[in-house]
Motif scaffolding. Structure first.
Motif, PDB file in Angstrom:
ATOM      1  N   ILE A  85       0.844  -1.203   0.000  1.00 21.68           N
ATOM      2  CA  ILE A  85       0.000   0.000   0.000  1.00 21.68           C
ATOM      3  C   ILE A  85       0.874   1.246   0.000  1.00 21.68           C
ATOM      4  CG2 ILE A  85      -1.624   1.350   1.391  1.00 21.68           C
ATOM      5  CD1 ILE A  85      -2.829  -1.371   2.301  1.00 21.68           C
ATOM      6  N   LEU A  86       1.893   1.260   0.850  1.00 19.47           N
ATOM      7  CA  LEU A  86       2.790   2.421   0.909  1.00 19.47           C
ATOM      8  C   LEU A  86       3.524   2.619  -0.418  1.00 19.47           C
ATOM      9  CD1 LEU A  86       4.207   2.022   4.517  1.00 19.47           C
ATOM     10  CD2 LEU A  86       2.980   4.020   3.633  1.00 19.47           C
ATOM     11  N   HIS A  87       3.937   1.525  -1.027  1.00 16.43           N
ATOM     12  CA  HIS A  87       4.641   1.613  -2.307  1.00 16.43           C
ATOM     13  C   HIS A  87       3.753   2.232  -3.379  1.00 16.43           C
ATOM     14  CE1 HIS A  87       6.001   0.054  -6.237  1.00 16.43           C
ATOM     15  NE2 HIS A  87       7.216   0.295  -5.734  1.00 16.43           N
ATOM     16  N   ASP A  88       2.478   1.854  -3.391  1.00 23.76           N
ATOM     17  CA  ASP A  88       1.553   2.306  -4.434  1.00 23.76           C
ATOM     18  C   ASP A  88       0.832   3.607  -4.095  1.00 23.76           C
ATOM     19  OD1 ASP A  88       2.236   0.022  -5.833  1.00 23.76           O
ATOM     20  OD2 ASP A  88       0.511  -1.127  -5.108  1.00 23.76           O
ATOM     21  N   LEU A  89       0.952   4.071  -2.870  1.00 25.07           N
ATOM     22  CA  LEU A  89       0.203   5.254  -2.442  1.00 25.07           C
ATOM     23  C   LEU A  89       0.695   6.509  -3.173  1.00 25.07           C
ATOM     24  CD1 LEU A  89      -2.038   6.124  -0.464  1.00 25.07           C
ATOM     25  CD2 LEU A  89      -0.240   6.626   1.194  1.00 25.07           C
ATOM     26  N   ARG A  90      -0.244   7.190  -3.787  1.00 25.68           N
ATOM     27  CA  ARG A  90       0.039   8.444  -4.482  1.00 25.68           C
ATOM     28  C   ARG A  90      -0.923   9.506  -3.990  1.00 25.68           C
ATOM     29  NH1 ARG A  90       3.564   5.502  -5.372  1.00 25.68           N
ATOM     30  NH2 ARG A  90       4.413   4.797  -7.327  1.00 25.68           N
ATOM     31  N   ASP A  98      -4.653  15.075   3.862  1.00 23.01           N
ATOM     32  CA  ASP A  98      -5.174  13.704   3.764  1.00 23.01           C
ATOM     33  C   ASP A  98      -4.076  12.725   3.365  1.00 23.01           C
ATOM     34  OD1 ASP A  98      -7.687  14.546   4.510  1.00 23.01           O
ATOM     35  OD2 ASP A  98      -8.459  14.634   2.449  1.00 23.01           O
ATOM     36  N   TYR A  99      -3.213  13.151   2.447  1.00 20.37           N
ATOM     37  CA  TYR A  99      -2.101  12.296   2.019  1.00 20.37           C
ATOM     38  C   TYR A  99      -1.135  12.049   3.174  1.00 20.37           C
ATOM     39  CZ  TYR A  99       1.891  10.711  -0.783  1.00 20.37           C
ATOM     40  OH  TYR A  99       2.939   9.987  -1.303  1.00 20.37           O
ATOM     41  N   PHE A 100      -0.789  13.104   3.892  1.00 20.97           N
ATOM     42  CA  PHE A 100       0.089  12.977   5.058  1.00 20.97           C
ATOM     43  C   PHE A 100      -0.529  12.056   6.104  1.00 20.97           C
ATOM     44  CE2 PHE A 100       1.307  14.343   9.336  1.00 20.97           C
ATOM     45  CZ  PHE A 100       2.681  14.149   9.280  1.00 20.97           C
ATOM     46  N   ASN A 101      -1.823  12.219   6.388  1.00 16.28           N
ATOM     47  CA  ASN A 101      -2.508  11.378   7.373  1.00 16.28           C
ATOM     48  C   ASN A 101      -2.509   9.916   6.951  1.00 16.28           C
ATOM     49  OD1 ASN A 101      -3.008  13.508   9.096  1.00 16.28           O
ATOM     50  ND2 ASN A 101      -5.036  13.919   8.261  1.00 16.28           N
ATOM     51  N   ALA A 102      -2.711   9.648   5.654  1.00 18.68           N
ATOM     52  CA  ALA A 102      -2.692   8.268   5.158  1.00 18.68           C
ATOM     53  C   ALA A 102      -1.300   7.661   5.331  1.00 18.68           C
ATOM     54  CB  ALA A 102      -3.121   8.219   3.695  1.00 18.68           C
ATOM     55  N   LEU A 103      -0.274   8.417   4.940  1.00 17.43           N
ATOM     56  CA  LEU A 103       1.101   7.930   5.113  1.00 17.43           C
ATOM     57  C   LEU A 103       1.408   7.641   6.578  1.00 17.43           C
ATOM     58  CD1 LEU A 103       3.146  10.240   2.711  1.00 17.43           C
ATOM     59  CD2 LEU A 103       2.870   7.760   2.530  1.00 17.43           C
ATOM     60  N   THR A 104       1.042   8.584   7.436  1.00 19.64           N
ATOM     61  CA  THR A 104       1.299   8.424   8.874  1.00 19.64           C
ATOM     62  C   THR A 104       0.592   7.196   9.421  1.00 19.64           C
ATOM     63  OG1 THR A 104       1.560  10.812   9.112  1.00 19.64           O
ATOM     64  CG2 THR A 104       1.120   9.559  11.119  1.00 19.64           C
ATOM     65  N   ARG A 105      -0.676   7.008   9.047  1.00 20.97           N
ATOM     66  CA  ARG A 105      -1.451   5.859   9.530  1.00 20.97           C
ATOM     67  C   ARG A 105      -0.780   4.545   9.140  1.00 20.97           C
ATOM     68  NH1 ARG A 105      -5.893   7.319   7.527  1.00 20.97           N
ATOM     69  NH2 ARG A 105      -5.769   6.207   5.574  1.00 20.97           N
ATOM     70  N   TYR A 106      -0.348   4.406   7.878  1.00 24.04           N
ATOM     71  CA  TYR A 106       0.280   3.162   7.436  1.00 24.04           C
ATOM     72  C   TYR A 106       1.655   2.962   8.060  1.00 24.04           C
ATOM     73  CZ  TYR A 106      -3.509   2.517   4.153  1.00 24.04           C
ATOM     74  OH  TYR A 106      -4.752   2.326   3.603  1.00 24.04           O
ATOM     75  N   TRP A 107       2.417   4.034   8.230  1.00 25.64           N
ATOM     76  CA  TRP A 107       3.712   3.901   8.888  1.00 25.64           C
ATOM     77  C   TRP A 107       3.542   3.488  10.339  1.00 25.64           C
ATOM     78  CZ3 TRP A 107       7.914   2.852   6.602  1.00 25.64           C
ATOM     79  CH2 TRP A 107       8.208   3.360   5.340  1.00 25.64           C
ATOM     80  N   GLN A 108       2.524   4.008  11.023  1.00 27.96           N
ATOM     81  CA  GLN A 108       2.266   3.603  12.408  1.00 27.96           C
ATOM     82  C   GLN A 108       1.871   2.135  12.479  1.00 27.96           C
ATOM     83  OE1 GLN A 108      -0.665   6.502  13.621  1.00 27.96           O
ATOM     84  NE2 GLN A 108       0.879   7.899  14.419  1.00 27.96           N
ATOM     85  N   GLN A 109       1.052   1.680  11.537  1.00 26.38           N
ATOM     86  CA  GLN A 109       0.678   0.265  11.505  1.00 26.38           C
ATOM     87  C   GLN A 109       1.915  -0.604  11.285  1.00 26.38           C
ATOM     88  OE1 GLN A 109      -2.398  -0.323   8.573  1.00 26.38           O
ATOM     89  NE2 GLN A 109      -3.825   1.038   9.630  1.00 26.38           N
TER      90      GLN A 109
END
Length: 126
Positions: A85-90, A98-109
């Protein structure tokens, strides 16, 4: 855990509070509070999930069994999925926030799933 700590009942899931003897005057209070914490735990689950833990006798037993069943440590398939997901996230149509929040959420997971061991002080500089 946030809710249970907020109610001051975390000792029921950590095992700090042990059940008194049934003949003890404190048993009735312990039993009521234990069942209250058990209901909080079960009500936080889906019906299907909660059915697996309904017959445990203490909140601690439910907590431990749930942790054992659903623990994410060393879950390689979940790690692989999140990295994909992180690799494909654009950013695409997302706002920067919203993009920053998505990145942060996946990095925390990912942080919760991966147990990275550092071997020397220089590892922190990567």
């Amino acid at each position: 855990m946030i809710f249970i700590c907020g109610k001051g009942k975390e000792d029921y899931i950590t095992g700090t509070i042990v059940p008194p003897e049934e003949s003890s005057a404190r048993y009735r209070k312990w039993k009521a509070e234990n069942h209250m914490v058990m209901s909080w735990l079960l009500n936080s689950m889906t019906i299907e999930m909660g059915e697996n833990f309904r017959y445990y006798q203490t909140a601690r037993e439910i907590w431990d069994a749930t942790k054992e069943t659903y623990s994410n440590k060393d879950n390689t398939s979940a790690i692989f999925e999140i990295k994909g997901i992180l690799h494909d996230l654009r950013r695409g149509e997302m706002t920067i926030t919203d993009y920053f929040n998505a990145l942060t959420r996946y990095w925390q997971q990912l942080d919760m799933l991966e147990d990275i061991k550092w071997h020397c002080p220089e590892d922190t500089q990567q």
